[in-house]
Write a protein that holds these residues in place. Structure first.
Motif, PDB file in Angstrom:
ATOM      1  N   VAL A   1      31.299  23.135  40.254  1.00  0.00           N
ATOM      2  CA  VAL A   1      31.603  23.754  41.389  1.00  0.00           C
ATOM      3  C   VAL A   1      31.425  25.333  41.538  1.00  0.00           C
ATOM      4  O   VAL A   1      31.199  25.731  42.653  1.00  0.00           O
ATOM      5  CB  VAL A   1      33.175  23.499  41.729  1.00  0.00           C
ATOM      6  CG1 VAL A   1      33.701  24.181  42.883  1.00  0.00           C
ATOM      7  CG2 VAL A   1      33.533  21.709  42.030  1.00  0.00           C
ATOM      8  N   ASP A   2      31.436  25.806  40.273  1.00  0.00           N
ATOM      9  CA  ASP A   2      30.971  27.378  40.175  1.00  0.00           C
ATOM     10  C   ASP A   2      29.796  27.456  41.048  1.00  0.00           C
ATOM     11  O   ASP A   2      28.832  26.601  40.630  1.00  0.00           O
ATOM     12  CB  ASP A   2      31.014  27.615  38.851  1.00  0.00           C
ATOM     13  CG  ASP A   2      31.323  29.161  38.736  1.00  0.00           C
ATOM     14  OD1 ASP A   2      31.470  29.732  39.550  1.00  0.00           O
ATOM     15  OD2 ASP A   2      31.455  29.772  37.429  1.00  0.00           O
ATOM     16  N   SER A   3      29.559  28.506  41.915  1.00  0.00           N
ATOM     17  CA  SER A   3      28.673  28.396  42.801  1.00  0.00           C
ATOM     18  C   SER A   3      27.035  28.524  42.132  1.00  0.00           C
ATOM     19  O   SER A   3      25.927  27.856  42.497  1.00  0.00           O
ATOM     20  CB  SER A   3      28.590  29.472  43.896  1.00  0.00           C
ATOM     21  OG  SER A   3      28.637  30.836  43.227  1.00  0.00           O
ATOM     22  N   GLU A   4      27.115  29.302  41.054  1.00  0.00           N
ATOM     23  CA  GLU A   4      25.817  29.432  40.291  1.00  0.00           C
ATOM     24  C   GLU A   4      25.394  28.079  39.720  1.00  0.00           C
ATOM     25  O   GLU A   4      24.203  27.840  39.671  1.00  0.00           O
ATOM     26  CB  GLU A   4      25.702  30.735  39.343  1.00  0.00           C
ATOM     27  CG  GLU A   4      26.234  31.934  39.867  1.00  0.00           C
ATOM     28  CD  GLU A   4      27.576  32.317  40.190  1.00  0.00           C
ATOM     29  OE1 GLU A   4      28.603  31.038  40.012  1.00  0.00           O
ATOM     30  OE2 GLU A   4      28.226  33.154  40.719  1.00  0.00           O
ATOM     31  N   HIS A   5      26.405  27.478  39.030  1.00  0.00           N
ATOM     32  CA  HIS A   5      26.150  26.384  38.308  1.00  0.00           C
ATOM     33  C   HIS A   5      25.567  25.150  39.097  1.00  0.00           C
ATOM     34  O   HIS A   5      25.155  24.084  38.812  1.00  0.00           O
ATOM     35  CB  HIS A   5      27.193  26.110  37.165  1.00  0.00           C
ATOM     36  CG  HIS A   5      27.580  27.380  36.468  1.00  0.00           C
ATOM     37  ND1 HIS A   5      28.196  28.605  36.994  1.00  0.00           N
ATOM     38  CD2 HIS A   5      27.151  27.618  35.047  1.00  0.00           C
ATOM     39  CE1 HIS A   5      27.941  29.234  35.908  1.00  0.00           C
ATOM     40  NE2 HIS A   5      27.323  29.005  34.959  1.00  0.00           N
TER      41      HIS A   5
ATOM     42  N   LEU B   1      31.379  34.601  31.222  1.00  0.00           N
ATOM     43  CA  LEU B   1      31.696  33.454  30.961  1.00  0.00           C
ATOM     44  C   LEU B   1      30.759  32.296  31.620  1.00  0.00           C
ATOM     45  O   LEU B   1      30.565  31.285  30.988  1.00  0.00           O
ATOM     46  CB  LEU B   1      33.168  33.018  31.908  1.00  0.00           C
ATOM     47  CG  LEU B   1      34.132  33.841  31.304  1.00  0.00           C
ATOM     48  CD1 LEU B   1      35.541  34.171  32.216  1.00  0.00           C
ATOM     49  CD2 LEU B   1      34.652  33.397  29.737  1.00  0.00           C
ATOM     50  N   GLU B   2      30.217  32.742  32.764  1.00  0.00           N
ATOM     51  CA  GLU B   2      29.296  31.745  33.540  1.00  0.00           C
ATOM     52  C   GLU B   2      27.811  31.539  32.737  1.00  0.00           C
ATOM     53  O   GLU B   2      27.358  30.590  32.750  1.00  0.00           O
ATOM     54  CB  GLU B   2      28.825  32.316  34.728  1.00  0.00           C
ATOM     55  CG  GLU B   2      30.103  32.237  35.779  1.00  0.00           C
ATOM     56  CD  GLU B   2      29.695  32.490  37.116  1.00  0.00           C
ATOM     57  OE1 GLU B   2      30.649  32.769  37.841  1.00  0.00           O
ATOM     58  OE2 GLU B   2      28.551  32.999  37.588  1.00  0.00           O
ATOM     59  N   VAL B   3      27.573  32.797  31.649  1.00  0.00           N
ATOM     60  CA  VAL B   3      26.489  32.385  30.829  1.00  0.00           C
ATOM     61  C   VAL B   3      26.664  31.244  29.762  1.00  0.00           C
ATOM     62  O   VAL B   3      26.055  30.577  29.319  1.00  0.00           O
ATOM     63  CB  VAL B   3      25.902  33.754  30.056  1.00  0.00           C
ATOM     64  CG1 VAL B   3      25.098  33.495  29.128  1.00  0.00           C
ATOM     65  CG2 VAL B   3      25.462  34.775  31.324  1.00  0.00           C
TER      66      VAL B   3
HETATM   67 MG    MG Z   1      30.539  31.956  39.967  1.00  0.00          MG
END
Ligand code: MG
Ligand code: NDP
Length: 377
Positions: free
Chosen positions: A138-142, A209-211
């Motif tokens: 759901v994280d927008s980038e992922h 964290l997203e990386v």
């Molecule tokens: Mg994000």
């Protein structure tokens, strides 16, 4: 009709999920919701959507309409409630065990809680695979990368490029960082989010964290994950294939879009949230610098060191951000604290969920010691 459980229904992700469901009443119903302490909002939401399974995980409820309480009650509600998808919008590492409960009980997991993947990526992927359920970012980038990869083979992918807004301090002189107040740091230019992730966006620990999250979700080496600052927050991520072509996912900065995509997966449905007019927009991109955003680069180091360093990065950062939110340390001390915490030996790889929790606790205790020392200075 798909039955949904929303964890953290009273937070920012929760609010956006409720909005998606309000706009698609024929497609979704809500089977259960949770909050931590906000009983009033939980009951209001239960009333609006006629939800009978409710959990308040962080305090004893006053109402006798709430059947499930405490951390154990939360896991029990997830396991016992019949549902298709669990949306995990819990803030912080408390989201991990609820994620495992969702997967174990055979429910698809729409995951906003990135800590789940950062802490236990391999174990979570295994659990999803074993129970034949989907892990839907759901994280927008992922969510963007997930959509972009749908028609591609793993071996065709050269690079994933995560975009970042750069937060409120992308133009602040680095020398002035020591004067940043909590109020300044909570003011995000493009997204309205919970307090923890807003601070992480200001330091870019969130992108760190997203990386780690992208590495675990998409099985891509750290060196093939790039970060670009893109202040307009319209391109949510890109992929580059071996032939040099790049593909971008573009939409307005509205979390309801990735949430709806996770809920309707594998289908794509009409959105009532408006469309982006590119003729009215301009898009810019540039590289993040190390001096301004050291926590992003520390996350890369943690990923390269392997073992439990990514887990330690998350736990140490959570302790440091909490100390900043309480006014105990300054903005620049967040980075100092995490860097010092990562100097300890966290090379042991956690093979089970129990050992993840044990190492997580050890990092927190260690980091609390660092914070205490800094506070007493
Ligand atoms: Mg994000
Ligand atoms: P919020 O702080 O707005 O909401 C957190 C929710 O979790 C609330 O419902 C809160 O309940 C509940 N909660 C808090 N602590 C606990 C706990 N210890 N145990 C169980 N429930 C708890 O956070 P966000 O919605 O901003 O973020 C949620 C997650 O989604 C985070 O992991 C974040 O990184 C991720 N995310 C968020 C985005 C956003 O746009 N907000 C974007 C991408 C990812 P109560 O209200 O009762 O305190």
């Amino acid at each position: 009709m798909k039955k949904i459980i929303i964890l953290g229904a009273t937070g920012s992700i929760g609010k956006n999920t409720l909005s998606v469901i309000r706009s698609n009443r024929d497609d979704f119903s809500i089977a259960a919701i949770s909050a931590h302490t906000n009983e009033e909002k939980l009951l209001k939401c239960a009333h609006e959507f006629n939800i009978s399974h409710l959990c308040l995980s962080g305090k004893k409820p006053d109402s006798d309409h709430i059947d499930y309480t405490g951390e154990k009650g939360l896991l029990q509600m997830i396991e016992e409630t019949e549902a298709d998808i669990v949306v995990n919008g819990i803030a912080g590492s408390s989201g991990l065990l609820p994620s495992t409960a969702a997967l174990r009980s055979g429910k698809h997991l729409a995951l906003a809680n990135k800590e789940t993947i950062v802490m236990a990526g391999r174990l979570i992927n295994e659990l999803a695979h074993k129970n034949r359920v989907n892990l839907l970012p759901v994280d927008s980038e992922h969510s963007a990368v997930f959509q972009l990869l749908r028609n591609k083979k793993q071996e065709e992918i050269a690079e994933i490029i995560l975009t970042a807004s750069g937060g409120p301090f992308r133009k602040t002189a680095v020398d002035d960082f020591k004067n940043i107040t909590l109020r300044d740091a909570l003011k995000h230019p493009t997204w309205s989010m919970g307090r923890k992730i807003s601070i992480d966006s200001a330091t870019m620990a969130n992108k760190g964290l997203e990386v780690i999250e992208a590495h675990e979700l998409f099985n891509i080496k750290a060196k093939n994950i790039k970060v670009l600052i893109h202040p307009e927050s319209m391109v949510h991520s890109l992929i580059r294939t071996l032939d040099g072509e790049m593909y971008a996912q573009i939409s307005s900065p509205d979390m309801r879009i990735p949430i709806q995509n996770a809920l309707t997966y594998p289908d794509i449905k009409y959105s009532t949230f408006g469309f982006l007019d590119l003729a009215q927009s301009s898009l810019s991109f540039y590289n993040p610098d190390k001096e301004r955003f050291p926590l992003l680069f520390l996350a890369y180091q943690a990923l390269e060191l392997e073992g439990s360093y990514p887990l330690a990065f998350n736990a140490a950062n959570e302790i440091a951000v909490n100390a900043f939110l309480r006014g105990n340390i300054g903005f620049t001390a967040i980075h100092q604290t995490v860097m010092e915490a990562l100097n300890a030996d966290w090379s042991l790889q956690a093979e089970t969920l129990d050992s993840v929790m044990k190492i997580d606790r050890a990092v927190r205790t260690h980091t609390a010691g660092i914070v205490k020392r800094l506070t007493e200075l």
